[in-house]
Design a protein around this motif. Structure first.
Motif, short mmCIF file in Angstrom:
data_model
loop_
_atom_site.label_atom_id
_atom_site.label_comp_id
_atom_site.label_asym_id
_atom_site.label_seq_id
_atom_site.Cartn_x
_atom_site.Cartn_y
_atom_site.Cartn_z
N SER A 39 36.48 -5.03 29.25
CA SER A 39 37.83 -4.94 28.49
C SER A 39 38.07 -6.34 27.60
CB SER A 39 39.04 -4.90 29.61
OG SER A 39 40.20 -5.02 29.06
N GLN A 40 38.77 -6.03 26.58
CA GLN A 40 39.16 -7.01 25.75
C GLN A 40 40.07 -7.77 26.34
OE1 GLN A 40 40.48 -5.30 22.17
NE2 GLN A 40 38.45 -4.37 21.65
N HIS A 67 34.77 0.58 27.70
CA HIS A 67 35.98 -0.31 27.81
C HIS A 67 36.87 0.59 28.44
CE1 HIS A 67 35.30 -3.66 24.80
NE2 HIS A 67 34.02 -2.76 24.61
N ASP A 69 40.83 0.57 30.63
CA ASP A 69 42.22 0.41 30.45
C ASP A 69 43.10 -0.29 31.30
OD1 ASP A 69 42.24 2.50 32.00
OD2 ASP A 69 43.42 3.88 30.90
N ASP A 72 45.03 -3.40 30.26
CA ASP A 72 45.85 -3.46 28.85
C ASP A 72 47.32 -4.14 29.20
OD1 ASP A 72 43.65 -2.28 27.73
OD2 ASP A 72 44.75 -0.23 27.43
N ASP A 78 43.13 -2.87 24.75
CA ASP A 78 41.90 -2.69 24.31
C ASP A 78 41.89 -1.50 23.31
OD1 ASP A 78 39.16 -2.28 23.94
OD2 ASP A 78 38.68 -3.44 25.80
N ALA A 81 39.20 1.04 24.56
CA ALA A 81 39.54 1.53 26.12
C ALA A 81 39.77 3.17 25.95
CB ALA A 81 40.76 0.72 26.86
N ILE A 176 41.26 -11.38 18.76
CA ILE A 176 41.99 -10.85 19.61
C ILE A 176 43.36 -11.96 19.77
CG2 ILE A 176 42.71 -10.52 22.43
CD1 ILE A 176 39.62 -10.08 22.49
#
Length: 238
Positions: A39-40, A67, A69, A72, A78, A81, A176
């Motif tokens: 995940s981001q 990815h 979620d 989030d 993301d 995601a 990001i």
């Protein structure tokens, strides 16, 4: 040379010795599927995302980033995601009797579950699976907007399998600006955009089917024991 580079060099030597180098990849060998749940919005994920760059470059490995979620809410959504990827990770957890999911997590060959930021363990499991004989012979070709999938199992499978079609983006760089990774620029590799079951196969006779696969995006076909369980075969078309 960094520790990760040393591990990757050792893996390349091991897989070449096993015959999983470029020549085998071109002639329909048995690549090892590695799934990264990431995940981001996860502060501990960037090292695993960087490891994916090395795995994606290995001809004997099919590395796929899914990815999820569920981070989030931490301040950054993301963009890659998909709730379906979260559900896939949950199905793996249920199949293993685990009570929780986390990121970064890598699953090797549908069997081995481990943190994705432990490269030594990841590489050891990849090399172990690369040394095993494939249980299913798989051939995949493109044909006018479709992918033709042919598979045989010898001996026949004792448990049914699911044939899955995966589409992915080879690479994207994301800046990001919020959340746990605020200020980072992260390069992601083999970002899964679709993971679609296309058939169930009992594995007691030959399989031949055609699935829609429009567009030039690379694709992967995965034959996996239902569950999800072990990956029995996989093939990539770039």
């Amino acid at each position: 040379m960094t520790a990760r580079r040393k591990v990757m060099a050792a893996l390349a030597v091991a897989m070449a010795a096993l015959g999983s180098g470029p020549a085998l990849a071109q002639t329909g060998g048995a690549p090892v599927v590695v799934e990264l749940f990431t995940s981001q919005g996860c502060a501990s994920c960037p090292p695993a995302d960087a490891l994916m760059a090395d795995l994606a470059a290995q001809p004997g490995v099919i590395a796929l980033a899914l990815h999820v979620d569920y981070w989030d809410y931490l301040g950054w959504e993301d963009m890659f995601a998909d709730p379906a990827f979260t559900q896939r990770q949950k199905r793996y957890a249920r199949a293993a009797g685990a009570k929780m999911i986390y990121t970064p997590q890598m699953i090797v060959a549908g069997v081995d579950r481990m943190p994705g930021n432990q490269p030594d363990e990841v590489m050891a499991r990849i090399a172990a699976h690369a040394a095993q004989a494939p249980r299913v012979a798989l051939q995949v070709t493109r044909e006018e907007g479709r992918v033709v999938i042919e598979a045989t199992a010898e001996p026949p499978l004792q448990k049914g399998a699911v044939v899955q079609l995966v589409r992915y983006r080879p690479e994207e760089t994301v800046t990001i600006t919020r959340g746990e990774n605020a200020g980072r620029e992260v390069r992601y590799h083999n970002i899964v955009t679709e993971w679609t079951p296309v058939a169930e196969w009992p594995g007691t006779g030959p399989l031949r089917l055609a699935a829609q696969a429009d567009g030039p995006a690379p694709l992967v076909v995965i034959v996996q024991e239902a569950g999800p369980g072990p990956v029995l075969a996989a093939a990539r078309l770039d």
